[in-house]
Design a protein around this motif. Structure first.
Motif, PDB file in Angstrom:
ATOM      1  N   TRP A  50      42.716  38.668  37.694  1.00  0.00           N
ATOM      2  CA  TRP A  50      41.350  38.202  37.475  1.00  0.00           C
ATOM      3  C   TRP A  50      40.586  39.278  36.709  1.00  0.00           C
ATOM      4  O   TRP A  50      40.644  40.458  37.058  1.00  0.00           O
ATOM      5  N   PRO A  60      41.119  42.882  46.134  1.00  0.00           N
ATOM      6  CA  PRO A  60      41.744  41.608  46.519  1.00  0.00           C
ATOM      7  C   PRO A  60      40.810  40.700  47.318  1.00  0.00           C
ATOM      8  O   PRO A  60      40.878  39.478  47.177  1.00  0.00           O
ATOM      9  N   VAL A  63      38.789  38.632  44.923  1.00  0.00           N
ATOM     10  CA  VAL A  63      39.596  37.561  44.327  1.00  0.00           C
ATOM     11  C   VAL A  63      39.776  36.428  45.332  1.00  0.00           C
ATOM     12  O   VAL A  63      39.636  35.252  44.988  1.00  0.00           O
ATOM     13  N   ARG A  64      40.077  36.771  46.590  1.00  0.00           N
ATOM     14  CA  ARG A  64      40.240  35.726  47.611  1.00  0.00           C
ATOM     15  C   ARG A  64      38.940  34.934  47.782  1.00  0.00           C
ATOM     16  O   ARG A  64      38.963  33.706  47.907  1.00  0.00           O
ATOM     17  N   SER A  67      38.415  32.739  44.723  1.00  0.00           N
ATOM     18  CA  SER A  67      39.411  31.661  44.638  1.00  0.00           C
ATOM     19  C   SER A  67      39.072  30.506  45.569  1.00  0.00           C
ATOM     20  O   SER A  67      39.453  29.367  45.308  1.00  0.00           O
ATOM     21  N   PHE A  95      46.353  29.981  40.190  1.00  0.00           N
ATOM     22  CA  PHE A  95      47.079  30.745  41.198  1.00  0.00           C
ATOM     23  C   PHE A  95      48.513  30.966  40.737  1.00  0.00           C
ATOM     24  O   PHE A  95      49.000  30.278  39.849  1.00  0.00           O
ATOM     25  N   ASN A 112      49.397  34.191  45.330  1.00  0.00           N
ATOM     26  CA  ASN A 112      49.006  35.576  45.045  1.00  0.00           C
ATOM     27  C   ASN A 112      47.720  35.972  45.762  1.00  0.00           C
ATOM     28  O   ASN A 112      47.407  37.151  45.859  1.00  0.00           O
ATOM     29  N   THR A 113      47.004  35.019  46.319  1.00  0.00           N
ATOM     30  CA  THR A 113      45.790  35.287  47.091  1.00  0.00           C
ATOM     31  C   THR A 113      46.079  35.321  48.596  1.00  0.00           C
ATOM     32  O   THR A 113      45.145  35.341  49.395  1.00  0.00           O
ATOM     33  N   GLU A 115      47.109  32.955  50.310  1.00  0.00           N
ATOM     34  CA  GLU A 115      46.923  31.619  50.860  1.00  0.00           C
ATOM     35  C   GLU A 115      48.279  30.932  51.004  1.00  0.00           C
ATOM     36  O   GLU A 115      49.195  31.167  50.210  1.00  0.00           O
TER      37      GLU A 115
END
Length: 180
Positions: A50, A60, A63-64, A67, A95, A112-113, A115
């Motif tokens: 990102w 991170p 980003v989470r 997202s 993603f 990558n998150t 999830e």
């Protein structure tokens, strides 16, 4: 508040994965339809990086958080809030699927998150490209997708049924081709 990463996907049972999915609280973006539209000055690169104004977002947790606000509408990605939708450029998919495990007839993916997504009728896999170089995508939510990375694609190939004309994987009763 510190972020507790979910356990390694390989160590989780399907009920544990389902519990982790149920525990994830996402904003009710399907209820939001803001009139104001802006440019976020953000890009999601094909490798999952990102960027904001050309610089990587290195946290991170940010980003989470971002997202969880992503939607895709009419081919355009947006970060959605109740007051505004902000365009975000996405080079390939929003993603990247970085791991997969098969559990009780279900394919569980880690993004990558961090999830988790269960492939199936509500989150189908789709093959694009050509048979020599396929690109596999997983529907995530609100029109967004995850591109299956190479190592995860190789894991899918190991799980595939090759008895028919093309390799196929199954999840939650649905079959998905691994070649276009």
């Amino acid at each position: 508040m510190p972020y507790d990463a979910p356990p390694n996907l390989a160590e989780m049972t399907l009920p544990q994965i389902a519990e982790a999915l149920a525990a994830r609280r996402l904003p009710p973006i399907d209820q939001w339809d803001p009139a104001e539209e802006l440019d976020s000055h953000m890009v999601i690169r094909a490798d999952g990086t990102w960027l904001h104004e050309g610089r990587p977002i290195t946290r991170p947790a940010m980003v989470r958080a971002f997202s969880s606000l992503l939607v895709q509408r009419d081919g355009q990605h947006f970060l959605l809030t109740p007051q505004c939708r902000q365009r975000i450029a996405v080079e390939d998919a929003a993603f990247v699927a970085v791991d997969v495990e098969a559990r009780d007839g279900t394919l569980a993916f880690r993004l990558n998150t961090d999830e988790l997504v269960l492939a199936g009728p509500g989150n189908p896999l789709r093959a694009e490209g050509d048979a020599d170089c396929p690109a596999i995508y997983l529907a995530v939510r609100h029109g967004t997708q995850a591109r299956i990375n190479r190592s995860t694609w190789l894991q899918l190939v190991a799980l595939a049924d090759f008895s028919g004309p093309i390799p196929v994987v199954s999840s939650q009763g649905a079959d998905f081709a691994l070649v276009p």
